[in-house]
Scaffold this active site. Structure first.
Site, mmCIF file in Angstrom:
data_model
loop_
_atom_site.group_PDB
_atom_site.id
_atom_site.type_symbol
_atom_site.label_atom_id
_atom_site.label_comp_id
_atom_site.label_asym_id
_atom_site.label_seq_id
_atom_site.Cartn_x
_atom_site.Cartn_y
_atom_site.Cartn_z
ATOM 1 N N ASP A 1 -0.492 -38.202 31.279
ATOM 2 C CA ASP A 1 -1.324 -39.448 31.462
ATOM 3 C C ASP A 1 -0.403 -40.736 31.165
ATOM 4 O OD1 ASP A 1 -3.326 -41.054 32.501
ATOM 5 O OD2 ASP A 1 -4.802 -39.946 31.639
ATOM 6 N N ASP B 1 -8.536 -42.130 39.660
ATOM 7 C CA ASP B 1 -9.782 -41.808 38.981
ATOM 8 C C ASP B 1 -10.862 -41.821 40.104
ATOM 9 O OD1 ASP B 1 -8.519 -41.137 36.665
ATOM 10 O OD2 ASP B 1 -8.872 -43.190 35.654
HETATM 11 C C1 GLA Z 1 -7.157 -41.489 32.604
HETATM 12 C C2 GLA Z 1 -7.073 -40.399 33.776
HETATM 13 C C3 GLA Z 1 -8.324 -39.639 33.661
HETATM 14 C C4 GLA Z 1 -8.777 -39.017 32.225
HETATM 15 C C5 GLA Z 1 -8.663 -40.135 31.295
HETATM 16 C C6 GLA Z 1 -9.005 -39.511 29.830
HETATM 17 O O1 GLA Z 1 -8.238 -42.345 33.059
HETATM 18 O O2 GLA Z 1 -6.887 -40.929 34.844
HETATM 19 O O3 GLA Z 1 -8.178 -38.647 34.725
HETATM 20 O O4 GLA Z 1 -7.655 -38.057 32.064
HETATM 21 O O5 GLA Z 1 -7.744 -40.713 31.336
HETATM 22 O O6 GLA Z 1 -8.766 -40.418 28.866
#
Ligand code: GLA
Length: 741
Positions: A479, A549
């Site tokens: 990420d 997301d």
């Molecule tokens: C980001 C990612 C999510 C999740 C969060 C965790 O927003 O896109 O899918 O992994 O971080 O903090």
């Protein structure tokens, strides 16, 4: 043979199966662009296409040659300050402060195949697919600066890949203020610029605008390719649709600051520039040093945007994604993020994993919160060791339990980040990107590590390696949850600070390179707060990416449909999540959520251990169905039919079809249900006109041409799904189309 060179006329004709790209050495060793488009015959020269009239008010090359005016030329890689006032492809500041250069054609080479670039993600030809590379050498004699323009022709996917390499053979250093990857001067401006814009949770929405006089650009200075603008861009004729018409596609194999620009000049020449964003960029090139730009990917078709997407997707599958993932069906995963957020212990997680196994899911992914003492997003980034409060026996033991269930195991990392509340920060406060004595701006309560420093990358590599080995890890979600501010490195001298954005991303690639080499069986999925770094640079290392997301099925229709223009389905992480949806509060049927997520790297992201028996039963059926058709969904040819970006956006439909045109799955989604609605048809695509098909196991058979030209009447006997019976909002209808044997 893909590259034809006429030595006498110094004409270069690059041919793919269906396209031609031609340029020629003009007077004074300047490279002139001649043609890019549908394939034409090879000839010694195309002088007719190069004819120019004398233009008043445009500087001449010299007193003796009033007719040679570079401001009126279509060029291959243009300079600055010598009569062409359009934006240049490069800019070099020399020790006397001047930015005037005079690159002249010197010689060329043709090499078979395509070498990978060192330190940068790049295209390749590991399978002898007929790629040929042309390297054109130019030199500025005064300062002994060499410029290599690289063109690789991938004939079977109709793709040309370009990059530039500057080599300083002089005695003085120079500074590159701009070094784009590709320039293309098109002879008119009758194009629409199609870009993919958005933001967090609303990535890659299609925006189509006619070109106008002057500069139009999309870019990023966030040090990620960004969800605001994706580096993929198309230029399509105004009448071009998904099914027909001329269109060019451009993309960049890069994940940092980029620029895609079109400048329409006073004679309607449209200059396309693609590469690293010159804003926030400068590179000191010492004697004997070279600077290699990332690669730009260009493709053209006269046959519409579906064709363009298909040929580019085929190209990435063959020549950018790691060979082992080319046709590898991606595991169906369950991710605990939306199920638990930071609030979990081993028992809770194992309940999800056990249920996953029962439902046929193949991999359990433990998301954020397993390390340091991370119970919210203020802490612990950089401390890549287990939180014993959550997993008392360690992450290795937990991984063993998951593996013992017969599931693969994946973990979340955010390798580039640091929290002030972390052991790493206690030890190395100077590793946090900041300007000394000034405020450091937080983003999502966190800061960024200085990945331009090799010792930082080494330290993160060591920590990640240990976890990968302890857990026998199968998958990493990498990420990257904030943009970079106060871009500065305490390890670089003052005159190299503008190198930081590029050096940072080179550090990211270095870590990816080392991890993917050392742990070749770990599947990587890139992520940046969802789809904030959804680009070809990432695709080289991580064959899948978390698309957004936003997991709401209705929102995902637009996001995935938009993404599909530039990227293959197998790259798009797509999960079924809970309702009401976490991002929109919308309640959509479980069936629709799956019907949307099926067209990607499929998974679940909700607490499946708390589902009703009826829901669990439905999920089990979805998983079994997906396994049966996974290869078609992930690697089938995708045809977009009804666009959610057209009209009121109430309907979207698309279809995947296999290579033999024997099986296809079409899905039509409806946002809102309208009573007593008009009759509508779904016109299928990509079928064999002469084959006969059954639709949803119909007794009657239909010719491919009938299904494509006359279509399927929506609301007819093919609709046997629950959603139709309920005729609901947010419904979806799936059509299984199978050739009669
Ligand atoms: C980001 C990612 C999510 C999740 C969060 C965790 O927003 O896109 O899918 O992994 O971080 O903090």
């Amino acid at each position: 043979m893909a590259i034809h060179v006429d030595e006498t006329n110094q004409t270069f004709h690059l041919q793919t199966d269906h396209t031609s790209y031609i340029f020629q050495v003009l007077a004074h060793g300047i490279l002139g662009q001649v043609y890019y488009g549908k394939k034409i015959h090879v000839k010694p020269q195309y002088n007719e296409l190069l004819k120019r009239e004398l233009k008043t008010d445009t500087p001449a090359y010299s007193l003796d040659e009033p007719r040679f005016q570079i401001g009126d030329l279509k060029q291959e890689y243009s300079d600055t300050g010598t009569g062409d006032f359009r934006r240049p492809a490069y800019q070099v500041t020399q020790s006397n402060g001047s930015r005037i250069t005079d690159f002249k054609y010197d010689h060329y080479e043709v090499v078979q195949g395509k070498q990978r670039l060192a330190g940068l993600p790049s295209t390749f030809d590991d399978t002898d697919d007929g790629a040929e590379t042309l390297i054109v050498h130019l030199t500025d004699e005064l300062i002994q600066l060499d410029l290599e323009l690289n063109y690789t022709v991938f004939p079977h996917q109709d793709v040309i890949v370009r990059s530039a390499n500057f080599k300083n053979h002089g005695v003085e250093p120079v500074a590159l203020n701009a070094a784009l990857s590709a320039q293309l001067d098109l002879p008119d401006k009758q194009y629409d610029l199609i870009q993919f814009a958005g933001t967090w949770a609303r990535e890659r929405h299609l925006v189509r605008t006619p070109l106008r006089s002057g500069i139009q650009a999309i870019d990023s200075v966030r040090t990620t390719s960004s969800p605001q603008q994706n580096p993929f861009m198309m230029l399509a004729r105004p009448q071009t649709t998904d099914d027909r018409g001329e269109v060019f596609g451009f993309n960049l194999v890069y994940s940092g600051n980029f620029l895609d620009q079109v400048e329409v000049d006073q004679w309607n020449v449209s200059r396309v520039l693609v590469g690293i964003n010159p804003a926030e960029f400068e590179w000191q090139l010492a004697p004997d040093k070279a600077f290699q730009t990332p690669e730009a990917v260009m493709s053209y078709t006269p046959d519409g945007m579906n064709q363009l997407s298909q040929q580019m997707a085929a190209f990435y599958g063959e020549h950018l994604v790691d060979v082992k993932y080319r046709r590898m069906e991606r595991p169906i995963l369950v991710n605990n993020w939306e199920a638990t957020y930071f609030d979990f212990n081993d028992e809770k997680l194992l309940n999800i994993a056990k249920q996953a196994k029962k439902l046929g899911i193949e991999m359990f992914v433990l998301d954020d919160g397993w390390f340091g003492h991370r119970n919210d997003d203020h802490t612990s980034l950089g401390d890549w060791f287990v939180d014993p409060k959550k997993l008392p026996n360690g992450v290795g033991a937990f991984a063993d339990e998951v593996h013992d269930l017969g599931l693969k195991f994946g973990l979340w990392f955010e390798p580039e980040m640091i929290s002030m509340d972390s052991e790493l920060y206690q030890k190395h406060p100077d590793w946090l990107i900041h300007v000394p004595k000034r405020r450091a701006t937080p983003g999502r309560n966190q800061y960024v590590l200085d990945f331009s420093r090799p010792e930082v990358v080494d330290a993160i590599y060591a920590m990640m390696s240990k976890v990968i080995q302890d857990t026998k890890l199968d998958y990493i979600k990498w990420d990257m949850n904030r943009y970079i501010t106060e871009m500065y490195s305490t390890a670089l001298p003052a005159d190299r600070q503008l190198e930081m954005p590029h050096r940072y991303i080179l550090g990211v690639y270095n870590l990816y390179e080392r991890l993917t080499k050392a742990y070749p069986d770990v599947l990587f999925e890139s992520c940046a707060s969802g789809g904030g770094r959804f680009d070809l640079g990432m695709m080289y290392y991580a064959p899948q990416a978390w698309t957004s997301d936003d997991t709401d099925a209705v929102e995902r229709m637009k996001i995935q449909f938009g993404t599909s223009y530039g990227y293959p389905q197998a790259m798009m992480g797509a999960h079924v999540s809970a309702v009401p949806n976490e991002q929109t509060g919308r309640i959509t049927p479980l069936e629709t959520r799956a019907n949307v997520a099926f067209y990607g790297a499929f998974g679940y992201e909700l607490d499946i251990s708390k589902m009703s028996d009826q829901e669990a039963d439905e999920v089990k059926k979805q998983v079994a169905f997906y396994k049966q058709h996974r290869s078609l969904y992930q690697f089938g040819k995708l045809y977009r039919m009804d666009s959610p970006f057209d009209g009121d956006g109430n309907v979207m439909s698309w279809l995947v079809v296999d290579e033999q045109q024997a099986h296809a799955i079409a899905t039509r989604y409806q946002v809102l249900n309208h009573p007593n609605a008009p009759y509508e048809r779904l016109y299928l695509r990509g079928l064999d006109p002469d084959k006969q098909y059954r639709v949803n196991d119909s007794t009657e058979t239909y010719y491919g041409d009938e299904l494509m030209n006359a279509g399927i009447v929506i609301g007819s006997e093919f609709d046997d799904t629950a959603a139709v019976k309920n005729s609901a909002d947010f419904s979806s209808r799936r059509f299984m189309i199978d050739a009669v044997q």
